[in-house]
Design a protein around this motif. Sequence first.
Motif, PDB file in Angstrom:
ATOM      1  N   THR A 287       0.821  -1.210  -0.020  1.00  0.00           N
ATOM      2  CA  THR A 287      -0.097   0.030  -0.006  1.00  0.00           C
ATOM      3  C   THR A 287       0.852   1.042   0.183  1.00  0.00           C
ATOM      4  N   PRO A 288       0.201   2.447  -0.433  1.00  0.00           N
ATOM      5  CA  PRO A 288      -0.779   2.459  -0.837  1.00  0.00           C
ATOM      6  C   PRO A 288      -1.104   1.818  -2.306  1.00  0.00           C
ATOM      7  N   VAL A 289      -2.461   1.305  -2.588  1.00  0.00           N
ATOM      8  CA  VAL A 289      -2.572   0.805  -4.037  1.00  0.00           C
ATOM      9  C   VAL A 289      -3.163   2.178  -5.014  1.00  0.00           C
ATOM     10  N   GLU A 290      -2.225   2.030  -5.948  1.00  0.00           N
ATOM     11  CA  GLU A 290      -2.390   3.229  -6.968  1.00  0.00           C
ATOM     12  C   GLU A 290      -3.531   2.804  -8.126  1.00  0.00           C
ATOM     13  N   LEU A 291      -4.629   3.487  -8.062  1.00  0.00           N
ATOM     14  CA  LEU A 291      -5.672   3.402  -8.903  1.00  0.00           C
ATOM     15  C   LEU A 291      -6.223   4.534  -9.685  1.00  0.00           C
ATOM     16  N   THR A 292      -6.752   4.399 -10.844  1.00  0.00           N
ATOM     17  CA  THR A 292      -7.505   5.420 -11.588  1.00  0.00           C
ATOM     18  C   THR A 292      -9.039   5.228 -11.535  1.00  0.00           C
ATOM     19  N   LEU A 293      -9.670   6.215 -11.301  1.00  0.00           N
ATOM     20  CA  LEU A 293     -11.313   5.978 -11.257  1.00  0.00           C
ATOM     21  C   LEU A 293     -11.716   7.196 -12.738  1.00  0.00           C
ATOM     22  N   SER A 294     -12.616   6.321 -13.288  1.00  0.00           N
ATOM     23  CA  SER A 294     -12.824   7.161 -14.622  1.00  0.00           C
ATOM     24  C   SER A 294     -14.438   7.434 -14.460  1.00  0.00           C
ATOM     25  N   TYR A 295     -14.893   8.560 -14.591  1.00  0.00           N
ATOM     26  CA  TYR A 295     -16.480   8.888 -15.155  1.00  0.00           C
ATOM     27  C   TYR A 295     -16.841   9.553 -15.953  1.00  0.00           C
ATOM     28  N   THR A 296     -17.904   9.778 -16.484  1.00  0.00           N
ATOM     29  CA  THR A 296     -18.450  10.449 -17.661  1.00  0.00           C
ATOM     30  C   THR A 296     -19.039  12.040 -16.895  1.00  0.00           C
ATOM     31  N   THR A 297     -18.445  12.941 -17.768  1.00  0.00           N
ATOM     32  CA  THR A 297     -18.990  14.137 -17.177  1.00  0.00           C
ATOM     33  C   THR A 297     -20.237  14.466 -17.894  1.00  0.00           C
ATOM     34  N   GLU A 298     -20.561  13.754 -18.828  1.00  0.00           N
ATOM     35  CA  GLU A 298     -21.800  14.172 -20.009  1.00  0.00           C
ATOM     36  C   GLU A 298     -23.074  13.773 -19.494  1.00  0.00           C
ATOM     37  N   HIS A 299     -23.064  12.272 -19.024  1.00  0.00           N
ATOM     38  CA  HIS A 299     -24.239  11.563 -19.062  1.00  0.00           C
ATOM     39  C   HIS A 299     -25.255  11.493 -17.902  1.00  0.00           C
ATOM     40  N   TYR A 300     -24.480  11.792 -16.877  1.00  0.00           N
ATOM     41  CA  TYR A 300     -25.390  11.238 -15.483  1.00  0.00           C
ATOM     42  C   TYR A 300     -25.634  12.510 -14.620  1.00  0.00           C
ATOM     43  N   GLY A 301     -25.343  13.750 -15.359  1.00  0.00           N
ATOM     44  CA  GLY A 301     -25.808  15.001 -14.371  1.00  0.00           C
ATOM     45  C   GLY A 301     -24.321  15.476 -13.633  1.00  0.00           C
ATOM     46  N   GLU A 302     -24.488  16.750 -13.164  1.00  0.00           N
ATOM     47  CA  GLU A 302     -23.605  17.327 -12.835  1.00  0.00           C
ATOM     48  C   GLU A 302     -22.889  17.106 -11.563  1.00  0.00           C
ATOM     49  N   ALA A 303     -23.892  16.265 -10.527  1.00  0.00           N
ATOM     50  CA  ALA A 303     -23.318  15.786  -9.446  1.00  0.00           C
ATOM     51  C   ALA A 303     -22.441  14.542  -9.518  1.00  0.00           C
ATOM     52  N   THR A 304     -22.167  14.077 -10.630  1.00  0.00           N
ATOM     53  CA  THR A 304     -21.201  12.894 -10.608  1.00  0.00           C
ATOM     54  C   THR A 304     -19.994  13.330 -10.333  1.00  0.00           C
ATOM     55  N   LYS A 305     -19.270  14.472 -10.596  1.00  0.00           N
ATOM     56  CA  LYS A 305     -17.964  15.075 -10.344  1.00  0.00           C
ATOM     57  C   LYS A 305     -17.854  14.909  -8.970  1.00  0.00           C
ATOM     58  N   ALA A 306     -18.644  15.521  -8.218  1.00  0.00           N
ATOM     59  CA  ALA A 306     -18.693  15.763  -6.672  1.00  0.00           C
ATOM     60  C   ALA A 306     -18.549  14.209  -6.237  1.00  0.00           C
ATOM     61  N   GLU A 307     -19.243  13.364  -6.673  1.00  0.00           N
ATOM     62  CA  GLU A 307     -19.347  11.939  -5.940  1.00  0.00           C
ATOM     63  C   GLU A 307     -18.033  11.392  -6.059  1.00  0.00           C
ATOM     64  N   PHE A 308     -17.365  11.458  -7.347  1.00  0.00           N
ATOM     65  CA  PHE A 308     -16.088  10.917  -7.422  1.00  0.00           C
ATOM     66  C   PHE A 308     -15.119  11.644  -6.725  1.00  0.00           C
ATOM     67  N   GLU A 309     -15.058  12.891  -6.647  1.00  0.00           N
ATOM     68  CA  GLU A 309     -14.206  13.611  -5.752  1.00  0.00           C
ATOM     69  C   GLU A 309     -14.234  13.194  -4.072  1.00  0.00           C
ATOM     70  N   LEU A 310     -15.555  12.739  -3.773  1.00  0.00           N
ATOM     71  CA  LEU A 310     -15.665  12.425  -2.359  1.00  0.00           C
ATOM     72  C   LEU A 310     -15.203  10.847  -2.341  1.00  0.00           C
ATOM     73  N   LEU A 311     -15.360   9.962  -3.322  1.00  0.00           N
ATOM     74  CA  LEU A 311     -14.903   8.755  -3.473  1.00  0.00           C
ATOM     75  C   LEU A 311     -13.402   8.747  -3.310  1.00  0.00           C
TER      76      LEU A 311
END
Length: 532
Positions: free
Chosen positions: A365-389
Motif C-alpha cells: 500500500t498505497p494501491v494506485e488506482l485510476t477512477l474514471s467517470y463521464t462528465t456528460e451523461h449522468y448529471g452535474e453531481a457525478t463529479k462531486a461524487e467521484f471527488e468524495l470517493l
Amino acid sequence: MNRKLLALPIVVGLMTPVLAACGSGSGSGDDGKAIVFGTTDEFHITPQAPAPLDPVTGYDIQSWNVFYNTFQTLLRYPRSGTDPEPEAAKECHFADGLGEQYRCTLRDGLEFSNGHALTSKDVKFSIDRMLAIKDENGPYSLLTNVDKVETPDDATVVFHLKDPDATFPYKLATPAAAIVDSEVYDPKKQHAGFDIVGSGPYQLDSFKEGDSAVFTKNPHYKGTIKLNNSKIELKFFKNSTDMEKALKAGDIDVMNRTMTPDQLNSLNISTDSNIKLTETAGTEIRYLVFNTADPVVKQKAVREAFAQIVDRQAITRDVYKRTTEPLYSMVPAGITAHATSFYNTYGEPSVPKARKVLKEANITTPVELTLSYTTEHYGEATKAEFELLKKQLDASGLFKIKLQPVADWHAYTDAGRKHSYQVYGMGWFPDFPDPDNYVAPFLAKDNFLELAYANPQIQNQLINSTRQKTQRSATFPDFTAVQNIIASDVPMLPMWQGKQYLAARSDITGTEWTLNASSTTQFWELGRGVTG
C-alpha cells in the motif's frame, strides 16, 4: 410546492400513486399548444454514433425517452402493475408448456406514421434487424435468446426461443423490440440522421440538434394509449441552471433530466405556487465497474478492500442531499428478490478491516488506482461524487486515487467495453421491473458491458434457472445466490439507488404518471389544466 408519490417496498411497476399535496388534477385538456419539456440530455450525430434515433443503436435513457413515444412494441406496461399488456398486439401468450414458443396476434389496421401498413413481417424484420446489426451500443442483448421468428400470416408472429424465458414478454415491451418500417429501414445498417418512422402515439416532426425536437400526435396511431396533448416540444439545455430559469420564467412547462440535488431540495421547500415538484419511487442505480483484466484490479483483495472503505451514506448525504439511497446490491429495493448482500458481507465502512484484507494478500500500500467517470451523461453531481470517493479512499492511506473525467459518452462506453479503465462509474435505468434485468445485462454471456469477469455458476445455472420460473417470487433463492456471489467477487460495486423527480408549471397535469418504472418519460400523460 412538493407532491410525493409513496410506494411500498414491493415489485415496482407503474404504481398507482398516493398524492400528498395539492394540484394533481386529472382533468387534462388539450388546447393545441405544445407542452415544452426541458432536458439536459444531448443527441449528436458523430462518426461513432451516426444514427442516434435508431432503436438498434440506443440503449440509454435519453434514447428510450424518444423511442417509447414514437415506436410501438407488441406489449407495453400499464399505469399500474408490472405485467405487460397488449399494445400493437391484441393478444400474446406462451404457446407451449416449456416457455420456448411465444405467439402474438396483431391489432387490425396498424399503420406507421407515413401511412404504410404494419404487418407481422415488419415485426419479424425489426427483431431480425436488431440481431443482425448487433450494434455494440444497442439493446440487442435483450433478444439474443430468440432463435427464429415466424410469420404464418400478416397478423401472427411466433417467436421461437433457444431456452425457456419467463421474462420474454417483458423484453417485448422495451424499445429493443420497437417495430420499424421494413420499407424504410435498412436490414443491415443503421438508419442515420434524425429521422423516425414508427407507429407509436407521436411522430417526430422536426429535430434541431442542440436546440429542440417537436413531436405531434400520430394520426395513424392505433393502440391503447390515450393522449392528453397533441404536441410536445423537447427543449435541450446545456445545464440544469438554465433549464430551471426557463421553467420559472414560463418558457418551458416541465423539466426532468437532469436536476441537481440542490435544485431538488430548493424546489422541495419552495413556496412558489407556480411550480410543483413530483417525487416517485425509483429503480435507477449507480455502480462502479472493476476491470478484472487489469493487473492491479484483478487481485480480489484490492476490490474487497475498496468495497470495505466506501461510505455510501456519506455520498448520498453530502453529494446527493438525501435525494438518493445507499445501495447494497445490484438488485435495488422495490424489486423482487432484493438483498443487502454487500452490507451483509462488509458491514459499515472500516479502514482496519480493509488494511487486514490487503495485508493478508501481501499487497503493498498505497494501491494506485485510476477512477474514471463521464462528465456528460449522468448529471452535474457525478463529479462531486467521484471527488468524495477519492477523498474517502485516499484518507484511508491504503489507496492513492487518480480521477479521470471523460466528456464524450460514446468514447467513454467504448473504452469501458475495451477494458481501458481500471475502475469506472456507470448507471442503470431498468429495461423492465424484474431482477433478471439487474443481473443478465451485466453477467450473462452476451452482457452489454463485455466484462472481463465471468462466473460460470451465474451464466450457466442461476440465470437459466430463474428464467424457467413464471412465478417470479420462486426466483428468490437463485437471485439471492447471484447477489451473494457479486458481493464476494466484487466485479461491480453498487453505490446508490435513485428516486424520480419531475418539476412542472402548476397548470400541467399528469405528472404523477409521466415517469414509468424505467424512469422513461411518457409524454402522453401530460396535459394542461388550471393554474394554481
